[in-house]
Design an enzyme around this catalytic site. Sequence first.
Site, PDB file in Angstrom:
ATOM      1  N   TRP A   1       0.837  -1.202   0.000  1.00 55.17           N
ATOM      2  CA  TRP A   1       0.000   0.000   0.000  1.00 55.17           C
ATOM      3  C   TRP A   1       0.869   1.248   0.000  1.00 55.17           C
ATOM      4  CZ3 TRP A   1      -1.199  -4.280   3.117  1.00 55.17           C
ATOM      5  CH2 TRP A   1      -2.353  -4.986   2.714  1.00 55.17           C
TER       6      TRP A   1
ATOM      7  N   HIS B   1      -6.634   2.030   1.689  1.00 49.63           N
ATOM      8  CA  HIS B   1      -7.755   1.111   1.467  1.00 49.63           C
ATOM      9  C   HIS B   1      -8.877   1.486   2.436  1.00 49.63           C
ATOM     10  CE1 HIS B   1      -5.517  -1.894   4.398  1.00 49.63           C
ATOM     11  NE2 HIS B   1      -5.535  -0.672   4.835  1.00 49.63           N
TER      12      HIS B   1
ATOM     13  N   ARG C   1      -3.224   5.858  -3.414  1.00 43.54           N
ATOM     14  CA  ARG C   1      -1.932   5.166  -3.355  1.00 43.54           C
ATOM     15  C   ARG C   1      -0.908   5.915  -4.185  1.00 43.54           C
ATOM     16  NH1 ARG C   1      -3.771  -1.222  -3.524  1.00 43.54           N
ATOM     17  NH2 ARG C   1      -5.250  -0.978  -1.803  1.00 43.54           N
TER      18      ARG C   1
ATOM     19  N   GLN D   1     -13.116   2.119  -3.177  1.00 41.24           N
ATOM     20  CA  GLN D   1     -13.303   0.730  -2.738  1.00 41.24           C
ATOM     21  C   GLN D   1     -14.622   0.587  -2.002  1.00 41.24           C
ATOM     22  OE1 GLN D   1     -10.038  -0.530  -0.195  1.00 41.24           O
ATOM     23  NE2 GLN D   1      -8.903  -1.347  -1.955  1.00 41.24           N
TER      24      GLN D   1
ATOM     25  N   VAL E   1      -6.357 -10.748   7.756  1.00 38.39           N
ATOM     26  CA  VAL E   1      -7.296 -11.880   7.661  1.00 38.39           C
ATOM     27  C   VAL E   1      -6.509 -13.197   7.736  1.00 38.39           C
ATOM     28  CG1 VAL E   1      -9.178 -10.768   6.404  1.00 38.39           C
ATOM     29  CG2 VAL E   1      -7.233 -11.686   5.129  1.00 38.39           C
TER      30      VAL E   1
ATOM     31  N   ALA F   1     -14.205 -10.437   6.257  1.00 38.31           N
ATOM     32  CA  ALA F   1     -14.081  -9.092   5.674  1.00 38.31           C
ATOM     33  C   ALA F   1     -13.743  -9.251   4.204  1.00 38.31           C
ATOM     34  CB  ALA F   1     -12.987  -8.305   6.387  1.00 38.31           C
TER      35      ALA F   1
HETATM   36  N1  PHE Z   1      -7.880  -3.911   1.857  1.00 35.38           N
HETATM   37  C1  PHE Z   1      -7.482  -4.907   0.900  1.00 35.38           C
HETATM   38  C2  PHE Z   1      -6.871  -4.203  -0.315  1.00 35.38           C
HETATM   39  O1  PHE Z   1      -7.012  -3.007  -0.448  1.00 35.38           O
HETATM   40  C3  PHE Z   1      -8.657  -5.745   0.458  1.00 35.38           C
HETATM   41  C4  PHE Z   1      -9.192  -6.619   1.554  1.00 35.38           C
HETATM   42  C5  PHE Z   1     -10.174  -6.153   2.409  1.00 35.38           C
HETATM   43  C6  PHE Z   1      -8.728  -7.908   1.717  1.00 35.38           C
HETATM   44  C7  PHE Z   1     -10.681  -6.977   3.409  1.00 35.38           C
HETATM   45  C8  PHE Z   1      -9.209  -8.718   2.708  1.00 35.38           C
HETATM   46  C9  PHE Z   1     -10.209  -8.242   3.533  1.00 35.38           C
HETATM   47  O2  PHE Z   1      -6.232  -4.814  -1.144  1.00 35.38           O
END
Ligand code: PHE
Length: 351
Positions: A161, A182, A208, A222, A265, A319
């Site tokens: 990121w 994100h 980003r 997003q 996660v 998530a």
């Molecule tokens: N935040 C992650 C991304 O921007 C996406 C994601 C969100 C993955 C929630 C897993 C759970 O790539």
Amino acid sequence: MTTKDATSNLRELQAQAMSELGALRDLSHLEEWRVSYLGRKGKLTQTLRSLGEIPPEQRREAGMAGNEAKQALEIAYGLRLKELEEAALAAKLQQERLDITLPGWPVLSGSLHPTTSIVREVCAAFATMGFQVVEGPEVELDGYNFEKLNIPKDHPARDMWNTLWVDHTDANGGRPMLLRTHTSPMQARIMEKTKPPVRVVVPGKCYRYEATDATHEWHFTQVEGLAVDKGITLADLKGTLYEFARILFGQDRKVRFRCDYFPFVEPGAEMSMDCFLCEGKGCRVCKHTGWIEILGAGMVHPKVLEGVGYDSNTYTGFAFGMGMERMAMLKHGIEDIRLFYANDLRFLKQF
Ligand code: PHE
């Protein structure tokens, strides 16, 4: 002149004036008529003036006839004036009539930006499954964007990121701030404020620090999803996201989950669906693989749950996060993400 002559003159004059009045057809002739009878040098006025020549004791009859003639002509004049004015107005209206059957100028109406439309569509799809929509800050604390998501300072995942740091620290504590990379920071923000069950989707802009190309923008949108409760399993994640894919891309969609890594996660997955264009046979849209990757997901990491004070032995959750421009590009066959924010009406008018 005798009063008898004068009287008959007056009667004659009145009759003549009346017949002329009835025959005239427009306002300018009416004005000529008025001047010629009732004007200061008009025929009636002069006749009345000449009555002075009749000896006073004989003047009565002629006087009466004179008054009668004057009154009659004045009243008749008023009525005729009104009639002719009305006729003139009617003629004018007829001439200036608007043809309301002619087509008018088209009213230009705006339309929703393709990102807005897809965000609404996605949120509506999750709303049918009981998810609430919430939003959060775009300028975010390092703590929410990274640390509470199990991405510590020196964690290599931070490279995923590339961050735009803000030249500014937060007011209560001088903590570093950034443009969120994100929408996942809202996971911790929501859980800190709510007791389970939690079921939310979070649409929002992300940033980003990256070079742009046909599939990358330095800002994009997003939608994050989070569900936490007792007894939530990977099956719930799969079922929910499968249903989502079918709502958005058609009832025949198939989905595929494969392992992926996100620090917040465990296990983590990416979800793909079979290509809605070629139905999996392979085409330009799916880059001849038959599959299109549409989101990242996973079971919320116990460390994230513990970090917001949830007991990870009691509560579990899933998530997910997905890019809206990418989703719209798939739906509409848009080939370059940079078109979304170039403000080119030739592009925007198509939606
Ligand atoms: N935040 C992650 C991304 O921007 C996406 C994601 C969100 C993955 C929630 C897993 C759970 O790539």
